[in-house]
Motif scaffolding. Sequence first.
Motif, PDB file in Angstrom:
ATOM      1  N   TYR A 492      20.019 -28.346   0.042  1.00 40.89           N
ATOM      2  CA  TYR A 492      18.772 -29.117   0.111  1.00 40.89           C
ATOM      3  C   TYR A 492      17.758 -28.657  -0.935  1.00 40.89           C
ATOM      4  N   ARG A 493      17.536 -27.356  -1.030  1.00 35.08           N
ATOM      5  CA  ARG A 493      16.493 -26.822  -1.931  1.00 35.08           C
ATOM      6  C   ARG A 493      16.989 -26.691  -3.378  1.00 35.08           C
ATOM      7  N   GLY A 494      18.294 -26.919  -3.621  1.00 33.52           N
ATOM      8  CA  GLY A 494      18.853 -26.690  -4.960  1.00 33.52           C
ATOM      9  C   GLY A 494      19.289 -25.249  -5.106  1.00 33.52           C
ATOM     10  N   GLU A 495      18.316 -24.348  -4.957  1.00 34.12           N
ATOM     11  CA  GLU A 495      18.596 -22.913  -4.898  1.00 34.12           C
ATOM     12  C   GLU A 495      17.752 -22.327  -3.788  1.00 34.12           C
ATOM     13  N   THR A 496      18.195 -21.189  -3.292  1.00 35.24           N
ATOM     14  CA  THR A 496      17.371 -20.442  -2.363  1.00 35.24           C
ATOM     15  C   THR A 496      17.443 -18.966  -2.732  1.00 35.24           C
ATOM     16  N   VAL A 497      16.556 -18.189  -2.153  1.00 35.17           N
ATOM     17  CA  VAL A 497      16.394 -16.783  -2.561  1.00 35.17           C
ATOM     18  C   VAL A 497      17.264 -15.876  -1.693  1.00 35.17           C
ATOM     19  N   LYS A 498      18.078 -15.082  -2.358  1.00 33.64           N
ATOM     20  CA  LYS A 498      18.878 -14.078  -1.650  1.00 33.64           C
ATOM     21  C   LYS A 498      18.509 -12.690  -2.149  1.00 33.64           C
ATOM     22  N   ALA A 499      18.325 -11.754  -1.236  1.00 32.54           N
ATOM     23  CA  ALA A 499      17.968 -10.375  -1.580  1.00 32.54           C
ATOM     24  C   ALA A 499      19.106  -9.433  -1.228  1.00 32.54           C
ATOM     25  N   PHE A 500      19.458  -8.596  -2.169  1.00 30.54           N
ATOM     26  CA  PHE A 500      20.441  -7.525  -1.950  1.00 30.54           C
ATOM     27  C   PHE A 500      19.659  -6.221  -1.795  1.00 30.54           C
ATOM     28  N   ILE A 501      19.940  -5.497  -0.731  1.00 32.14           N
ATOM     29  CA  ILE A 501      19.125  -4.337  -0.371  1.00 32.14           C
ATOM     30  C   ILE A 501      19.987  -3.079  -0.245  1.00 32.14           C
ATOM     31  N   VAL A 502      19.504  -1.985  -0.827  1.00 35.43           N
ATOM     32  CA  VAL A 502      20.060  -0.653  -0.574  1.00 35.43           C
ATOM     33  C   VAL A 502      18.989   0.130   0.174  1.00 35.43           C
ATOM     34  N   LEU A 503      19.341   0.631   1.343  1.00 33.48           N
ATOM     35  CA  LEU A 503      18.371   1.355   2.162  1.00 33.48           C
ATOM     36  C   LEU A 503      18.325   2.842   1.797  1.00 33.48           C
ATOM     37  N   LYS A 504      17.160   3.429   2.032  1.00 33.85           N
ATOM     38  CA  LYS A 504      17.045   4.875   1.876  1.00 33.85           C
ATOM     39  C   LYS A 504      17.861   5.565   2.962  1.00 33.85           C
ATOM     40  N   LYS A 505      18.296   6.769   2.653  1.00 40.67           N
ATOM     41  CA  LYS A 505      19.110   7.516   3.608  1.00 40.67           C
ATOM     42  C   LYS A 505      18.343   7.712   4.911  1.00 40.67           C
TER      43      LYS A 505
END
Length: 559
Positions: A492-505
């Motif tokens: 629908y939106r064409g693109e959407t936002v995806k976040a890749f996350i690395v967490l702190k220990k």
Amino acid sequence: MSGTEKVWLRHYPPQIPKTLEYPDVPLTRFLVDAANDFPHRDAIFFLGKRLTFQDLLLDVYRFANALKELGVQKGERVGIMLPNSPQAVIAYYAALFVGGVVVQINPLYTERELEHQLADSEAETLICLDLVYQKVANVRAKCHLKRIIVTSIKDYLPFPKNWLYSLKMLKDGTNVRIPYGGDVYAFSRLIEKAVPTAVEPVYESGDDLALLQYTGGTTGLAKGAMLTHRNLVVNCCQAEAWIYQAERGKESVLGVLPFFHVYGMTVVMNFAVRIAATMILVPSFDRDLILKLISKHRPTLFPGAPTMYVGLINHPEIGKYDLSSIRACLSGSAPLPLEVQEKFEDLTGGLLVEGYGMTETSPVTHANLIWDRVKSGTIGLPWPDTDCRIVDPETGEEVSMGQLGELQVRGPQVMKGYWKRPEETDKVLRDGWLSTGDIARMDEDGYFYIVDRKKDVIIAGGFNIYPREVEEVLFEHPAVQEAAVVGVPHPYRGETVKAFIVLKKDHQVTEEELDRFCREKLAAYKVPRLYEFRDELPKSSVGKVLRRVLKEEAGKVAV
């Protein structure tokens, strides 16, 4: 805004000249000068091995004489496929002395990448590490190589480390047998047999090609940026003017950035030689080793990339190490989050500022002032003799101050063009102006803000979303160590936002918590709709997060 106004010059401190005089000399002159002025000062410290500037120059002369004996001619491309090591420095300057054109090659390249770079550059000589020799052997039939010179890390290790290294390779099953003879030569034997007679550089003018530096190939096959002796001499002199508190013959530079990348090559290797600083070489990013080296050997300057500083400040035993020797750090290759900057400065007592550059500009064009006014979140001011403007990406017309557009730069550090690609050159170079492909704006003080790569802009529901803005917000969350944002297909939106996350220990956070956090700081259309938690993010050799790889991996339709 007019590119000719140079409003940024009003904010230069008196110590930085607005324009510089550049010597018309080959890049090799800086090494000769350092050896003449500081012959007994350490040029290199490498895992216990020390080489003075006099030692270094003599080994460069030996290797240059060996290359001449092997038939290397002016203009011939000489590939160097080595990690940071004395051999990398020796091979680089020796190739330039004989008039060669250096082609820097990442030792971690796959055979496909290696084949492309060797074939495209038409390199006839290659200096490589023994551990990658088999890759070279597998592709050489498709290339132009006439001779391969092989070295090992142990060649410049002190006793007993050299002996222990060989033992470890044997034990690990990684000990390699090289078929020396014919057109395959041992680096160490060439150095031993060659005479250290001074070599007169084969040089006609500053327009002589010194380097084919290949771009990352984010938009297809990597292209070779043609950088001249003048380009490289200029960028060294600009760096020296900018880092004006660095004293010639008194500094030491932590060499973590790989020399096969243009940033490490200029801001660590060439700059260190220019100011006769000791290079403390690190062959690969190893947090424990780096912290020990800083604590024991006291480097004063530490050019790096944000992920390097992130890795160090999140080391579980960071408090055990004395980092107080570090006075100045120039961060490049990726945006520097404010939290990382502040924490690293707290730990060291030194200053960490963000800069900007490209392979095509040797590479630095901008940086924040180190000992003066810093604007966090900006790439700072253009360097001396560097002109900049912001243009409409569609029309090419300059935009008003504060408006977004594509950053263009012009200056004596800008490349001649792309190797064997006149059409590609014409796309980015016109009347001396280089189109960077970066979306930026300039404020009333002449400070520049990189909003994002033109090709990385996410268009969701007709709105332009700049990944860097979203990443900056995610970095503010106390549980987030690293974040990367990309656009993924959406029905629908064409693109959407995806976040890749690395967490702190030892930190945890849910998607819902991150969603609430982002909604407090971002317009609703910019908030990530998808999250993926990872142990690490894919990175380039200098620690730049490879959004392209993440985008490819996340290429399925999001719902």
